[in-house]
Design an enzyme around this catalytic site. Sequence first.
Site, short mmCIF file in Angstrom:
data_model
loop_
_atom_site.label_atom_id
_atom_site.label_comp_id
_atom_site.label_asym_id
_atom_site.label_seq_id
_atom_site.Cartn_x
_atom_site.Cartn_y
_atom_site.Cartn_z
N ARG A 59 -11.75 -16.20 7.78
CA ARG A 59 -10.96 -15.26 8.39
C ARG A 59 -9.69 -15.46 9.28
O ARG A 59 -8.92 -15.03 9.10
CB ARG A 59 -11.88 -14.08 8.99
CG ARG A 59 -11.02 -12.86 9.45
CD ARG A 59 -11.56 -11.58 9.63
NE ARG A 59 -12.73 -11.98 10.48
CZ ARG A 59 -12.95 -12.18 11.69
NH1 ARG A 59 -11.77 -12.11 12.35
NH2 ARG A 59 -13.81 -12.11 12.41
N TYR A 112 8.45 1.36 -1.36
CA TYR A 112 7.19 1.25 -1.88
C TYR A 112 6.21 2.56 -1.59
O TYR A 112 6.36 2.65 -0.08
CB TYR A 112 6.34 0.10 -1.81
CG TYR A 112 5.19 -0.08 -2.54
CD1 TYR A 112 5.02 -0.14 -3.93
CD2 TYR A 112 3.88 0.02 -1.65
CE1 TYR A 112 3.86 -0.36 -4.41
CE2 TYR A 112 2.81 0.20 -2.36
CZ TYR A 112 2.64 -0.25 -3.66
OH TYR A 112 1.57 -0.18 -4.26
N ASP A 184 11.19 -6.73 2.37
CA ASP A 184 9.89 -6.95 1.17
C ASP A 184 10.79 -7.43 0.14
O ASP A 184 11.57 -6.85 -0.43
CB ASP A 184 9.57 -5.40 0.98
CG ASP A 184 8.50 -5.42 -0.12
OD1 ASP A 184 8.63 -6.40 -0.89
OD2 ASP A 184 7.73 -4.45 -0.19
N LYS A 209 1.97 -8.97 -7.48
CA LYS A 209 3.13 -8.90 -8.56
C LYS A 209 3.55 -10.11 -9.15
O LYS A 209 2.92 -10.94 -9.66
CB LYS A 209 4.26 -8.05 -7.93
CG LYS A 209 3.77 -6.93 -7.00
CD LYS A 209 3.04 -5.85 -7.83
CE LYS A 209 2.47 -4.71 -6.94
NZ LYS A 209 3.23 -4.14 -6.10
C1 LIG Z 1 2.83 -3.55 -4.94
C2 LIG Z 1 4.06 -3.46 -3.72
C3 LIG Z 1 3.66 -3.36 -2.55
C4 LIG Z 1 2.16 -3.27 -1.89
O1 LIG Z 1 1.45 -4.40 -2.35
P1 LIG Z 1 -0.16 -4.39 -2.63
O2 LIG Z 1 -0.26 -5.84 -3.01
O3 LIG Z 1 -0.51 -3.37 -3.83
O4 LIG Z 1 -0.79 -4.21 -1.47
C5 LIG Z 1 4.41 -3.46 -1.48
N1 LIG Z 1 5.87 -3.49 -1.84
C6 LIG Z 1 6.35 -3.70 -2.93
C7 LIG Z 1 7.60 -3.36 -3.36
C8 LIG Z 1 5.45 -3.39 -4.02
O5 LIG Z 1 5.52 -3.42 -5.40
#
Ligand SMILES: *Cc1c(COP(=O)(O)O)cnc(C)c1O
Length: 396
Positions: A59, A112, A184, A209
Site C-alpha cells: 500500500r 469528467y 487532467d 484509458k
Molecule cells: C475516466 C476518466 C476519469 C476517471 O478515471 P477512472 O480511472 O475511471 O477512475 C477522469 N478523467 C477523465 C478525463 C476520464 O476520462
Amino acid sequence: MNTRDKHFETLSIHAGGEDRNPKNALNYPIFMTSAFEFDSLEHADATFGFETQDYVYTRGNNPTLKVLEERMAVLEGGAASVAFASGMAAISSVLMSLLKPGDEVVAHRMLYGSAWDFIKNILPQYGVGSRLVDLTNIADLADQITARTKVVYFETPVNPSLEIIDIAAVCDIARAKGAKVVVDNTFATPFFQRPMELGADVVVHSATKYISGHGDVIAGIAVAKDEDYASELKFGCMCEFGGVMSPFTGWLLLRGLKTLALRMRQHEKNALAVARYLEQHPRVNRVYYPGLPSSPGYDTAKAQMSGFGGMVSFDIDGTLPQSKQVVNSMRLFKLAVSLGDCESLVQHPFAMTHRGYTEEEISAAGLTPSMVRLSVGLEHQDDLIADLEQALSVMG
Ligand SMILES: *Cc1c(COP(=O)(O)O)cnc(C)c1O
C-alpha cells in the site's frame, strides 16, 4: 540512462526501474506481495526511516509500481509520480491533499462526470468551496481566483465537449494569485501534451484509458513537478486513503506504455478521418474535434499539443430521440463508457456519463443534450466510416 537526450518512443519503453530488478528479467516482474521481509529489526528500522531503498508494504510502495511511477514521471516531465487504484482515486487524493476547510477550488464548468460530482458536491461537505467557470475564456479569470483559491482544476481537451483550455495562460494567472494548477491529461496523454512544461503543478490521469490502451484495467496516476509534494501525496495521502494500484495493473500499464506512441498516432489518424467525414455529412450539425481548423480550440491546440487525439463528439441534425436511435444503430462502435481502447466506442454523454448536468448547465456550456461522443479506436478507418454511414442513415 540519460533520459534528456532520448525521445518519447524510447523512454516509454525504457525509462525507470534501472538497477532494481533482482533476477535480470528483461521485462520487470510483477511483485504480487502484500509485505516485504526484513533481515532484522535493524533492517526494518532503516527501511521505515527511508535510509534504504527497500520495501515495507505494497500500500505504500512496491517495486513494479515504482518502475511505472518513474516511467510516468519521465514521460510527463515531472519530478515523481504516484500510482492509484483509479483515475478518481488520483483526482480525489490530489484535491484533498491540496485543499483544506476554508479553501476553494476553481474548475472548468465541464468536467469528467465523477470529477465534477466530487468538486461540486463532495468537497463542499468538507468546507472546501468550488467555483465552476469557463476556462476557455480567461479574460475574467484573475477576478475569479480569490485569496481562498488554492487550486485551479481542468481537463484539456475537455470531456465530452473537446474544448481546448490554454494551459500556459491559465497557469500564468493562477501562479500570480498563488494557486496551484492541476490538469487532467487523460485525453491527450503525455505523447501529445505535457502540461507541466507549460506551468502545471500536478498532472492527473485516468490510466484506465489510453495509457492502458486495452480496456482491461482501472487505474490512475498523478505526476508532480515537486518531489516533496509527490512524497507527501504518496505517504501522507494515498497510503492513508488507501487507493493503491495493484502491482498486476502496474505491470499491464508498463506494457501499454510501450505502444502508446504508436497507438496515439493511429487513434489521431482515424479520428481526423472520422471528424472530416462527419463534418461534411448533411445530417450532422456540428463536429467537436480540436484538429478541425473550424474548431474554436484549433489554434490553441496546435500551439500546445503535438497531436489532437482520438476523441470526437458530434451533434446530429435531428431530435434527441433520433440521436439515441443513431447511437443504438452503431455496430462497430460499441455502446460503452470509457475511452482509449483499441475498440471504437460510442456513448451519449447526457443520457449516460454526464446525466448529473441540468439542461441549463448543458446549454450554458454551449452543448446540446443530444451530443454523441466517439472514442475512435484502431480499426480500419473505412470500416469505422461505413458504420457511421449506416447508423446516420436510420434518420432517413
Ligand atoms: C475516466 C476518466 C476519469 C476517471 O478515471 P477512472 O480511472 O475511471 O477512475 C477522469 N478523467 C477523465 C478525463 C476520464 O476520462
